[in-house]
Design an enzyme around this catalytic site. Structure first.
Site, PDB file in Angstrom:
ATOM      1  N   ARG A  76       0.845  -1.207   0.000  1.00 46.13           N
ATOM      2  CA  ARG A  76       0.000   0.000   0.000  1.00 46.13           C
ATOM      3  C   ARG A  76       0.872   1.246   0.000  1.00 46.13           C
ATOM      4  NH1 ARG A  76      -2.411  -3.784  -0.394  1.00 46.13           N
ATOM      5  NH2 ARG A  76      -2.099  -3.028  -2.507  1.00 46.13           N
ATOM      6  N   GLN A 109     -11.132   8.706   6.919  1.00 43.25           N
ATOM      7  CA  GLN A 109     -10.822   7.304   7.231  1.00 43.25           C
ATOM      8  C   GLN A 109      -9.622   6.866   6.406  1.00 43.25           C
ATOM      9  OE1 GLN A 109     -14.870   5.000   7.345  1.00 43.25           O
ATOM     10  NE2 GLN A 109     -15.134   6.798   6.077  1.00 43.25           N
ATOM     11  N   HIS A 127      -8.124   6.658  11.124  1.00 41.77           N
ATOM     12  CA  HIS A 127      -7.559   5.314  10.948  1.00 41.77           C
ATOM     13  C   HIS A 127      -6.039   5.332  10.777  1.00 41.77           C
ATOM     14  CE1 HIS A 127     -11.713   3.655   9.501  1.00 41.77           C
ATOM     15  NE2 HIS A 127     -11.659   3.835  10.802  1.00 41.77           N
ATOM     16  N   CYS A 154      13.458  -1.454  16.541  1.00 40.66           N
ATOM     17  CA  CYS A 154      13.142  -0.062  16.882  1.00 40.66           C
ATOM     18  C   CYS A 154      14.389   0.616  17.433  1.00 40.66           C
ATOM     19  CB  CYS A 154      12.017  -0.010  17.919  1.00 40.66           C
ATOM     20  SG  CYS A 154      11.723   1.653  18.554  1.00 40.66           S
ATOM     21  N   ASN A 220     -21.424  10.175  -3.579  1.00 40.28           N
ATOM     22  CA  ASN A 220     -21.032   8.782  -3.795  1.00 40.28           C
ATOM     23  C   ASN A 220     -21.742   8.278  -5.056  1.00 40.28           C
ATOM     24  OD1 ASN A 220     -20.608   5.937  -3.618  1.00 40.28           O
ATOM     25  ND2 ASN A 220     -20.378   6.097  -1.391  1.00 40.28           N
ATOM     26  N   ALA A 238     -16.579  11.953  -6.925  1.00 39.47           N
ATOM     27  CA  ALA A 238     -16.218  13.127  -6.133  1.00 39.47           C
ATOM     28  C   ALA A 238     -15.703  14.279  -6.998  1.00 39.47           C
ATOM     29  CB  ALA A 238     -15.162  12.729  -5.105  1.00 39.47           C
TER      30      ALA A 238
END
Ligand code: OAD
Ligand code: ZN
Length: 250
Positions: A76, A109, A127, A154, A220, A238
């Protein structure tokens, strides 16, 4: 714009006349970024059709199969940082709305950064954000466009394999809930763009906004789970509607 949308725009103009419109609160979902080339979650070609939610988007999945979860979000992240993925005119219209009017807030979101890239500033990423890493141990958050490798480490707390994308999984508490409650309570205009209305708490916002007297508008191209609750619905993409809508409000 479809003929029907012109008619709805005309009715909306009348409804907004002589009303105080601020704050304007906008809820965005994956649909607003679809025209920038990012896949939505549901529907044809949706991310959750290719990969079951349970396998990559819950805390247990991260514990049981970190590699798979990290790989999903690494992809992603790679999708998002492609040169071709840029804000579209809907993101830009919202940024211009914020630059003209004082009290314009975006609750998103989306974990992409396209609202920021377009120039919006008052954004609540409920989110989380894809281009951030979070350490599950010390909670340190760092910006990153790189893949999270496995194994990982880390540098702040020296723990092993504790890094994850700063994205909220199902069963985890979304961010900014007190802020959202206050925004929704005060909203005079509530606009939901490109969300299926299936995932709570965001799916519940329109009901709350309506109960508090906001004029509720949906953008939408498809019927959503919450469509019936809106006062005005634009069945369009949109980018087709937002420039007109912003002009109407300002
Ligand atoms: P969904 O994928 O569930 O829904 C996308 C919505 O966008 C659908 O209702 C589409 O009809 C609409 N849509 C598609 N193209 C559009 C366009 N060009 N313009 C406007 N709308 C368009 O995405 P979300 O509702 O955002 O959470 O999903 C909510 C949450 O479910 C996500 O944030 C994610 C997911 O699981 C987590 O990962 C925690
Ligand atoms: Zn740490």
């Amino acid at each position: 714009m479809k003929l029907k949308s012109y008619w709805h725009m005309y009715k909306l103009k009348k409804a907004l006349k002589n009303k105080s419109l601020l704050p304007v609160v906008i809820l965005t979902g994956a649909g607003i970024s679809a025209e920038s080339g990012l896949a939505t979650f549901r529907g044809q070609g949706g991310l959750w059709n290719g990969t079951p939610i349970a396998e990559v988007c819950r805390p247990e999945a991260l514990a049981e199969n970190s590699q798979k979860v990290l790989s999903f979000y690494n992809h992603r992240r790679l999708d998002l940082i492609q040169d071709s993925v840029i804000p579209n005119v809907a993101h830009e219209a919202l940024a211009s709305l914020e630059s003209i009017l004082d009290e314009v807030y975006i609750i998103t979101q989306n974990v992409d950064n396209l609202h920021e890239e377009a120039g919006s500033r008052k954004i609540f990423h409920i989110h989380g954000q894809l281009l951030k890493n979070r350490c599950g141990n010390c909670k340190d958050i760092t910006y990153s466009e790189q893949e999270i490798p496995f194994p990982n480490y880390c540098i702040k707390c020296q723990s092993n394999n504790s890094l994850r994308p700063d994205v909220v999984f199902f069963k985890e508490q979304p961010y900014f809930m007190p802020e959202c409650a206050s925004l929704i309570t005060n909203a005079k205009v509530f606009i939901a763009i490109g969300t299926s209305g299936l995932v709570y708490p965001a799916a519940g916002f329109v009901k709350q906004a309506k109960q508090n007297g906001a004029i509720c508008i949906e953008v939408n191209p498809n019927v959503s789970e919450t469509s019936k609750l809106f006062d005005f619905t634009f069945r369009e993409k949109a980018t087709k509607i937002l420039p007109y809508l912003v002009k109407l409000i300002t």
